[in-house]
Design an enzyme around this catalytic site. Sequence first.
Site, PDB file in Angstrom:
ATOM      1  N   ILE A 178      42.583  43.702  35.475  1.00  0.00           N
ATOM      2  CA  ILE A 178      42.054  43.304  34.165  1.00  0.00           C
ATOM      3  C   ILE A 178      40.560  42.982  34.247  1.00  0.00           C
ATOM      4  O   ILE A 178      39.804  43.247  33.311  1.00  0.00           O
ATOM      5  CB  ILE A 178      42.859  42.130  33.545  1.00  0.00           C
ATOM      6  CG1 ILE A 178      42.534  42.013  32.067  1.00  0.00           C
ATOM      7  CG2 ILE A 178      42.620  40.814  34.251  1.00  0.00           C
ATOM      8  CD1 ILE A 178      42.821  43.246  31.250  1.00  0.00           C
TER       9      ILE A 178
ATOM     10  N   SER B 141      37.311  37.181  45.322  1.00  0.00           N
ATOM     11  CA  SER B 141      38.655  37.697  45.615  1.00  0.00           C
ATOM     12  C   SER B 141      38.872  37.628  47.112  1.00  0.00           C
ATOM     13  O   SER B 141      37.946  37.923  47.867  1.00  0.00           O
ATOM     14  CB  SER B 141      38.793  39.169  45.213  1.00  0.00           C
ATOM     15  OG  SER B 141      39.463  39.302  44.004  1.00  0.00           O
TER      16      SER B 141
ATOM     17  N   LYS C 102      45.397  35.219  30.195  1.00  0.00           N
ATOM     18  CA  LYS C 102      46.749  34.852  29.798  1.00  0.00           C
ATOM     19  C   LYS C 102      47.706  35.148  30.957  1.00  0.00           C
ATOM     20  O   LYS C 102      47.450  36.092  31.702  1.00  0.00           O
ATOM     21  CB  LYS C 102      47.153  35.569  28.515  1.00  0.00           C
ATOM     22  CG  LYS C 102      47.211  37.112  28.662  1.00  0.00           C
ATOM     23  CD  LYS C 102      48.562  37.595  29.120  1.00  0.00           C
ATOM     24  CE  LYS C 102      48.568  39.005  29.558  1.00  0.00           C
ATOM     25  NZ  LYS C 102      49.713  39.457  30.287  1.00  0.00           N
TER      26      LYS C 102
ATOM     27  N   ASP D 114      55.254  38.856  31.216  1.00  0.00           N
ATOM     28  CA  ASP D 114      53.803  39.014  31.367  1.00  0.00           C
ATOM     29  C   ASP D 114      53.244  39.835  30.203  1.00  0.00           C
ATOM     30  O   ASP D 114      52.332  39.380  29.502  1.00  0.00           O
ATOM     31  CB  ASP D 114      53.452  39.646  32.727  1.00  0.00           C
ATOM     32  CG  ASP D 114      51.963  39.887  32.857  1.00  0.00           C
ATOM     33  OD1 ASP D 114      51.233  38.953  33.211  1.00  0.00           O
ATOM     34  OD2 ASP D 114      51.519  41.017  32.555  1.00  0.00           O
TER      35      ASP D 114
HETATM   36  P1  NAP Z   1      45.787  42.161  39.801  1.00  0.00           P
HETATM   37  O1  NAP Z   1      45.292  43.559  39.572  1.00  0.00           O
HETATM   38  O2  NAP Z   1      46.876  41.942  40.774  1.00  0.00           O
HETATM   39  O3  NAP Z   1      44.516  41.286  40.207  1.00  0.00           O
HETATM   40  C1  NAP Z   1      44.621  39.948  40.588  1.00  0.00           C
HETATM   41  C2  NAP Z   1      43.391  39.577  41.384  1.00  0.00           C
HETATM   42  O4  NAP Z   1      43.437  38.194  41.698  1.00  0.00           O
HETATM   43  C3  NAP Z   1      43.268  40.317  42.705  1.00  0.00           C
HETATM   44  O5  NAP Z   1      41.953  40.852  42.778  1.00  0.00           O
HETATM   45  C4  NAP Z   1      43.445  39.228  43.767  1.00  0.00           C
HETATM   46  O6  NAP Z   1      42.589  39.392  44.863  1.00  0.00           O
HETATM   47  C5  NAP Z   1      42.968  38.012  43.008  1.00  0.00           C
HETATM   48  N1  NAP Z   1      43.417  36.739  43.558  1.00  0.00           N
HETATM   49  C6  NAP Z   1      44.668  36.357  43.910  1.00  0.00           C
HETATM   50  N2  NAP Z   1      44.675  35.082  44.329  1.00  0.00           N
HETATM   51  C7  NAP Z   1      43.388  34.645  44.247  1.00  0.00           C
HETATM   52  C8  NAP Z   1      42.728  33.422  44.545  1.00  0.00           C
HETATM   53  N3  NAP Z   1      43.401  32.350  44.999  1.00  0.00           N
HETATM   54  N4  NAP Z   1      41.396  33.337  44.346  1.00  0.00           N
HETATM   55  C9  NAP Z   1      40.695  34.389  43.888  1.00  0.00           C
HETATM   56  N5  NAP Z   1      41.263  35.572  43.580  1.00  0.00           N
HETATM   57  C10 NAP Z   1      42.586  35.700  43.764  1.00  0.00           C
HETATM   58  O7  NAP Z   1      46.280  41.517  38.415  1.00  0.00           O
HETATM   59  P2  NAP Z   1      45.770  41.831  36.929  1.00  0.00           P
HETATM   60  O8  NAP Z   1      46.591  42.899  36.317  1.00  0.00           O
HETATM   61  O9  NAP Z   1      44.299  41.962  36.887  1.00  0.00           O
HETATM   62  O10 NAP Z   1      46.260  40.482  36.213  1.00  0.00           O
HETATM   63  C11 NAP Z   1      45.624  39.238  36.457  1.00  0.00           C
HETATM   64  C12 NAP Z   1      45.926  38.306  35.290  1.00  0.00           C
HETATM   65  O11 NAP Z   1      45.378  38.892  34.105  1.00  0.00           O
HETATM   66  C13 NAP Z   1      47.422  38.113  35.032  1.00  0.00           C
HETATM   67  O12 NAP Z   1      47.680  36.789  34.613  1.00  0.00           O
HETATM   68  C14 NAP Z   1      47.725  39.066  33.883  1.00  0.00           C
HETATM   69  O13 NAP Z   1      48.766  38.599  33.058  1.00  0.00           O
HETATM   70  C15 NAP Z   1      46.405  39.011  33.127  1.00  0.00           C
HETATM   71  N6  NAP Z   1      46.168  40.220  32.336  1.00  0.00           N
HETATM   72  C16 NAP Z   1      46.380  41.460  32.857  1.00  0.00           C
HETATM   73  C17 NAP Z   1      46.231  42.577  32.048  1.00  0.00           C
HETATM   74  C18 NAP Z   1      46.420  43.977  32.571  1.00  0.00           C
HETATM   75  O14 NAP Z   1      46.406  44.919  31.751  1.00  0.00           O
HETATM   76  N7  NAP Z   1      46.561  44.191  33.872  1.00  0.00           N
HETATM   77  C19 NAP Z   1      45.853  42.430  30.709  1.00  0.00           C
HETATM   78  C20 NAP Z   1      45.562  41.152  30.246  1.00  0.00           C
HETATM   79  C21 NAP Z   1      45.736  40.052  31.057  1.00  0.00           C
HETATM   80  P3  NAP Z   1      42.829  40.326  46.158  1.00  0.00           P
HETATM   81  O15 NAP Z   1      43.198  41.686  45.640  1.00  0.00           O
HETATM   82  O16 NAP Z   1      41.503  40.296  46.819  1.00  0.00           O
HETATM   83  O17 NAP Z   1      43.925  39.660  46.918  1.00  0.00           O
END
Ligand code: NAP
Length: 274
Positions: A14, A36, A91, A169
Amino acid sequence: MDPIRIAIIGIGKIARDQHVPAIRGNNAFSLAATVSPHDGGLTGVPHLASLDALLAEGPAVDAVALCTPPQVRYDLAAQALAKGIHVFLEKPPGATLAEVEALKAQADKVDATLFAAWHSRFAAGVAPARAWLSERRIEKVSIIWREDVRVWHPGQAWIWQPGGLGVFDPGINALSIVTHILPRPFFLKEATLVLPENRAAPIAADLHFRDTGGALIHMDLDWRQTGPQSWDIIIETDAGTLKLAHGGAVLTLPSGTEHGEDVEYPGFTAVSPH
Ligand code: NAP
């Protein structure tokens, strides 16, 4: 005025798809750093492995956008607020309501902004839908949120773990819209969750709610959808049927259909600290 210096914490899907372009597309903000643990970050932007490292040795920031999985969000938000840094929460804003209440109290104490970003509420059809519904009697609501988890969440182990919310989610995007556009509060009456044997979060859910006026609300949430995906909300009223499709972007009223542009994340940048 100097731009607000933002660090993105969690440079995953995101952050890359939406936060980076939205920040870069608005001169009121600058992308000061990314954080990250495993990712290498973006070319030309200071990158640190943890929020601790950012606060100890990174560039100064005014605000952080927390784009991590929800399980680690509270601690990161509390740590940033303790330094008086404004916080944007992706969110869901927390794993529990109590976490978010605690953050609200902390933010108030230091006079920092805590912004819970329900991005779907910024979809183009949501504000006009809310205005239209404010004068109607709601008879029945149907929420159909069916998508293919393999397409939208490949490799996201956290989403199946406790606190990851599973199919909720995406489902909370629908709920964030419906709680915003329906004129009356509503509450859960019955829920059936489908949990894969090897996972700690549901892959599907069938939910029945009722609003305080007696209208029935049904929610069909499913991550096993292949082919066409559905992010639809259909609301029957005393003046005809309203349909919000494509996650809130396309609004159909008895008078016709309006196709909105993608304004969700750029819409946030109009909301700045203080
Ligand atoms: P994602 O692709 O798995 O990305 C999560 C990121 O968080 C990864 O870069 C990970 O880092 C990092 N991370 C994990 N633990 C951390 C920490 N303690 N400190 C700093 N960074 C950390 O997930 P995503 O899809 O972007 O979703 C993230 C959030 O956004 C969720 O709550 C989701 O509901 C929300 N969201 C997602 C979307 C969507 O379309 N994907 C849309 C709206 C909202 P590493 O990879 O370096 O481990």
